[in-house]
Design an enzyme around this catalytic site. Structure first.
Site, PDB file in Angstrom:
ATOM      1  N   TRP A 129      17.260  76.788  19.000  1.00 57.29           N
ATOM      2  CA  TRP A 129      17.785  78.049  18.474  1.00 57.29           C
ATOM      3  C   TRP A 129      19.242  78.231  18.935  1.00 57.29           C
ATOM      4  O   TRP A 129      19.555  78.013  20.110  1.00 57.29           O
ATOM      5  CB  TRP A 129      16.906  79.191  18.992  1.00 57.29           C
ATOM      6  CG  TRP A 129      17.351  80.570  18.625  1.00 57.29           C
ATOM      7  CD1 TRP A 129      17.764  80.993  17.396  1.00 57.29           C
ATOM      8  CD2 TRP A 129      17.416  81.699  19.493  1.00 57.29           C
ATOM      9  NE1 TRP A 129      18.074  82.331  17.456  1.00 57.29           N
ATOM     10  CE2 TRP A 129      17.875  82.792  18.725  1.00 57.29           C
ATOM     11  CE3 TRP A 129      17.125  81.908  20.844  1.00 57.29           C
ATOM     12  CZ2 TRP A 129      18.054  84.064  19.264  1.00 57.29           C
ATOM     13  CZ3 TRP A 129      17.297  83.164  21.374  1.00 57.29           C
ATOM     14  CH2 TRP A 129      17.761  84.227  20.586  1.00 57.29           C
ATOM     15  N   ASP A 210       9.228  79.565  25.257  1.00 56.67           N
ATOM     16  CA  ASP A 210       9.771  80.684  24.478  1.00 56.67           C
ATOM     17  C   ASP A 210       8.846  80.941  23.283  1.00 56.67           C
ATOM     18  O   ASP A 210       8.703  80.092  22.395  1.00 56.67           O
ATOM     19  CB  ASP A 210      11.194  80.350  24.015  1.00 56.67           C
ATOM     20  CG  ASP A 210      11.853  81.543  23.340  1.00 56.67           C
ATOM     21  OD1 ASP A 210      11.345  82.672  23.495  1.00 56.67           O
ATOM     22  OD2 ASP A 210      12.870  81.350  22.650  1.00 56.67           O
ATOM     23  N   LYS A 245       9.012  89.669  15.598  1.00 53.28           N
ATOM     24  CA  LYS A 245       8.465  89.165  14.338  1.00 53.28           C
ATOM     25  C   LYS A 245       7.007  89.565  14.139  1.00 53.28           C
ATOM     26  O   LYS A 245       6.643  90.045  13.070  1.00 53.28           O
ATOM     27  CB  LYS A 245       8.582  87.637  14.274  1.00 53.28           C
ATOM     28  CG  LYS A 245       9.977  87.147  13.951  1.00 53.28           C
ATOM     29  CD  LYS A 245      10.837  87.023  15.161  1.00 53.28           C
ATOM     30  CE  LYS A 245      12.258  86.610  14.808  1.00 53.28           C
ATOM     31  NZ  LYS A 245      13.083  86.494  16.010  1.00 53.28           N
TER      32      LYS A 245
HETATM   33  C1  LMR Z   1      16.800  83.907  14.290  1.00 52.87           C
HETATM   34  O1  LMR Z   1      16.690  82.833  14.882  1.00 52.87           O
HETATM   35  O2  LMR Z   1      17.315  84.000  13.161  1.00 52.87           O
HETATM   36  C2  LMR Z   1      16.284  85.176  14.926  1.00 52.87           C
HETATM   37  O3  LMR Z   1      15.662  84.873  16.123  1.00 52.87           O
HETATM   38  C3  LMR Z   1      17.323  86.226  15.053  1.00 52.87           C
HETATM   39  C4  LMR Z   1      18.344  85.923  16.097  1.00 52.87           C
HETATM   40  O4  LMR Z   1      18.517  86.760  16.989  1.00 52.87           O
HETATM   41  O5  LMR Z   1      18.999  84.878  16.043  1.00 52.87           O
END
Ligand code: LMR
Length: 396
Positions: A129, A210, A245
């Site tokens: 992420w 996570d 979510k």
């Molecule tokens: C995402 O990955 O799009 C979500 O978790 C929102 C974010 O805060 O990045």
């Protein structure tokens, strides 16, 4: 003071939403930020949340401070939901939780706790992420990456990942995704998780899981498997948890940091550290979202309603995946997008370059995140044919 302060580029995910909102093109397609959307493109407030919120508002008698670990009852209910009420670690006090401002707050609080520990470094599979590395390195810990996913082959590169994991030692932390891997959608199998646990027992590193999409992959029970197994079999585990979510509480910033210590006494010590560090940053988490979740999870009726709604969201995501695969099969893409049907949660990673991501946005009004991540919730009946045609022209 701020003469040299530089203007920063927008956030790679949240910044994209702003550009999308301002795009006047009517045929624009938002495959960016990770929020659930219905076929009508709406991110609804769940009915169970609406009802619980009303109860919270009606019964609230004060806005005085909440306890440092959050809305009363929230942390305990999240522990029971994730670990299961029969969990020995939970029953015997080896696990504890504090409410945090969203999953981001949990990650950062864990990062701050780790920075004050004997940590050597935190290792994460790549890609991950977009906010993991900035957020955790800002806490002052060093981050290392090991391969996780082969984008060209659209599959997990488990050999390379496990080779990196085998090099970790007792001062290392391994960041894992509970389910619905962000950005790839490719989760480890139970067999692969078992291998990880064996190596963790042997090498002594700390897993940090996570969990931001609990309930979106295979359902609440199955998605908790990795956490439950690790908590049961390993001496120490950290978990960051998000209610953004699965309760649709994005803007209420509701999450938790969960720790399992070697003994109940160690766990109490970890809990006290978390509260003290939070006190030095944001004092205590916002109460509203935590109170709503607590209201839902404390009521058999609201819990049943929430679970049903979550299951409906999960199955819509699965439908969208299957639709993409099937429409792609009727084009020159053939089975090239089949991998999307095997993956979980909102995201999949397209085998396209950042230049192509940019080209899709500028020329086609198709918004994907850098690296090629798409949110399959942005796909619907009215845009799927155009989207697949656009993708057929850029994916070989
Ligand atoms: C995402 O990955 O799009 C979500 O978790 C929102 C974010 O805060 O990045």
């Amino acid at each position: 003071m701020f003469e040299k302060t530089e203007l920063l580029p927008p956030d790679p995910i949240l910044g994209l939403s702003k550009i999308f909102r301002e795009d006047p093109r009517e045929n624009k397609i938002d495959l960016g930020v990770g929020v659930f959307r219905t076929q009508a493109g709406i991110t609804p407030i769940m009915a169970a949340v609406k009802e619980a919120q009303q109860i919270v508002v009606n019964s609230e008698t004060t806005k005085a401070y909440t306890p440092a670990d959050g809305a009363p009852g929230f942390a305990d209910n999240i522990l029971k939901l994730l670990l299961g009420e029969d969990s020995v670690a939970y029953r015997e006090g080896y696990c504890s939780a504090v409410q945090t401002p969203g999953g981001c707050g949990a990650l950062r609080l864990a990062g701050e706790m780790l920075a004050r520990s004997e940590i050597g470094g935190l290792t994460v599979g790549s890609p991950t992420w977009a906010n993991h590395i900035p957020l955790l390195s800002a806490a002052g810990i060093s981050i290392h990456t090991i391969p996780y996913y082969d984008t060209a082959k659209s599959e997990i590169n488990f050999d390379a990942f496990i080779e990196g994991v085998r090099k970790l030692g007792p001062k290392d932390v391994l960041l894992l995704h509970g389910c619905c891997h962000n950005p790839t959608g490719a989760d480890l199998s139970e067999d692969q998780i078992n291998q990880l646990i064996e190596i963790a027992l042997e090498r002594g590193f700390l897993p940090f899981i996570d969990t931001a999409y609990h309930g979106f992959a295979k359902g609440l029970e199955k998605d908790a498997w990795i956490v439950r197994q690790m908590v049961e079999r390993l001496p120490e585990v950290l978990v960051s948890y998000s209610c953004s979510k699965n309760f649709g509480l994005y803007r209420e910033r509701t999450g938790a940091l969960i720790f399992k210590g070697k003994t109940a006494e160690r766990t109490k010590a970890l809990h006290s550290q978390a509260i003290s560090i939070a006190r030095g940053i944001y004092s205590m988490p916002p109460a509203h979202g935590g109170a709503i979740v607590n209201e839902i999870l404390s009521s058999t009726e609201l819990t049943a309603m929430w679970k049903q709604e979550l299951e409906a969201m999960r199955s819509l995501v699965v439908d969208n995946r299957n639709q993409l695969v099937s429409v792609a099969r009727s084009t020159s893409l053939g089975n090239r997008l089949d991998f999307i049907g095997d993956q979980h949660g909102m995201f999949s990673l397209l085998p396209i370059s950042n230049e192509t991501v940019e080209k899709l946005r500028v020329e086609q009004a198709v918004y994907a995140v850098g690296g090629g991540r798409i949110n399959v919730c942005g796909v619907n009946e009215s845009n799927i044919n155009r989207l697949v045609d656009v993708l057929a022209a850029v994916i070989v």
